[in-house]
Design an enzyme around this catalytic site. Structure first.
Site, PDB file in Angstrom:
ATOM      1  N   GLY A  78       0.821  -1.202   0.000  1.00 36.73           N
ATOM      2  CA  GLY A  78       0.000   0.000   0.000  1.00 36.73           C
ATOM      3  C   GLY A  78       0.851   1.246   0.000  1.00 36.73           C
TER       4      GLY A  78
ATOM      5  CD  GLN B  27       3.547   5.686   2.500  1.00 34.93           C
ATOM      6  OE1 GLN B  27       2.526   5.154   2.090  1.00 34.93           O
ATOM      7  NE2 GLN B  27       4.604   4.987   2.870  1.00 34.93           N
TER       8      GLN B  27
ATOM      9  CB  CYS C 150       5.745   1.807   6.778  1.00 35.58           C
ATOM     10  SG  CYS C 150       5.221   3.350   6.020  1.00 35.58           S
ATOM     11  CG  LEU C 151       6.585   0.874   0.599  1.00 29.67           C
ATOM     12  CD1 LEU C 151       5.819   1.194  -0.678  1.00 29.67           C
ATOM     13  CD2 LEU C 151       7.728  -0.091   0.310  1.00 29.67           C
TER      14      LEU C 151
ATOM     15  CG  HIS D   3       0.105   0.806   7.275  1.00 33.19           C
ATOM     16  ND1 HIS D   3       1.168   0.351   8.023  1.00 33.19           N
ATOM     17  CD2 HIS D   3       0.635   1.704   6.403  1.00 33.19           C
ATOM     18  CE1 HIS D   3       2.283   0.963   7.619  1.00 33.19           C
ATOM     19  NE2 HIS D   3       1.987   1.776   6.632  1.00 33.19           N
ATOM     20  CD  GLU D   4      -0.866   2.203   2.886  1.00 30.17           C
ATOM     21  OE1 GLU D   4      -0.465   3.381   2.772  1.00 30.17           O
ATOM     22  OE2 GLU D   4      -0.090   1.247   3.062  1.00 30.17           O
TER      23      GLU D   4
ATOM     24  CG  HIS E 231       0.689   6.546   5.677  1.00 34.04           C
ATOM     25  ND1 HIS E 231       1.898   6.978   6.167  1.00 34.04           N
ATOM     26  CD2 HIS E 231       0.872   5.235   5.361  1.00 34.04           C
ATOM     27  CE1 HIS E 231       2.773   5.980   6.153  1.00 34.04           C
ATOM     28  NE2 HIS E 231       2.180   4.899   5.671  1.00 34.04           N
TER      29      HIS E 231
END
Ligand code: CO
Length: 152
Positions: A46, A51, A88-89, A130-131, A134
């Site tokens: 995701g 991000q 997480c990226l 999670h997304e 953000h």
């Protein structure tokens, strides 16, 4: 389409609240296309617009053979709970254990501004939560009991 730079923890953008999307024109289409390409290249599950440095309420989720684009998303229902590892990226090389709902219902707009509702369980539910975090400047490390270095 283009690969966008994924900002890393420490960057102030990741801690800001994103703004509602009102434009469903070319700019948003391009952003979504770029996010998709960026997510595939990064091999993630995701990605949220902040991000890639864009403070708009947009995230995408790609997992279990499914792909979702969510604009102005709201988690309208949750039930159950699950505890599992998350990465997480924007927090490279780490993972941590986070508690999330087992089931979620998300209401959002698609890239053309059309509303839809999606129900998800397990890993997909985790990804949506999670997304969505953000978009409010929240990272999983804020919720994780223990954050560990990935072994390679
Ligand atoms: Co993340």
């Amino acid at each position: 389409m283009a690969i966008r730079n994924i900002v890393q923890i420490g960057d102030a953008t990741l801690r800001k609240k994103s703004f509602e999307v009102t434009d469903f024109g070319e700019k948003t289409q391009t952003l979504l296309d770029d996010m998709k390409e960026t997510l595939i290249k990064a091999d993630g599950a995701g990605l949220a617009a902040p991000q890639v440095g864009v403070l708009r309420r947009i995230f995408i989720v790609m997992a279990e053979g499914k792909y979702y684009e969510c604009i102005n998303p709201v988690i309208i229902e949750t039930s159950g709970k699950q505890v599992g590892n998350e990465g997480c990226l924007s927090v490279k090389g780490k993972y941590g254990e986070v508690e999330r709902p087992m089931h979620v219902t998300v209401k959002a707009l698609d890239r053309f501004g059309k509303p839809f509702t999606v129900k998800a369980s397990g890993f997909l539910a985790r990804a949506f939560c999670h997304e969505n975090d953000h978009l409010d400047g929240v990272l999983y490390v804020d919720k994780a009991k223990n954050v560990q270095e990935e072994e390679d």
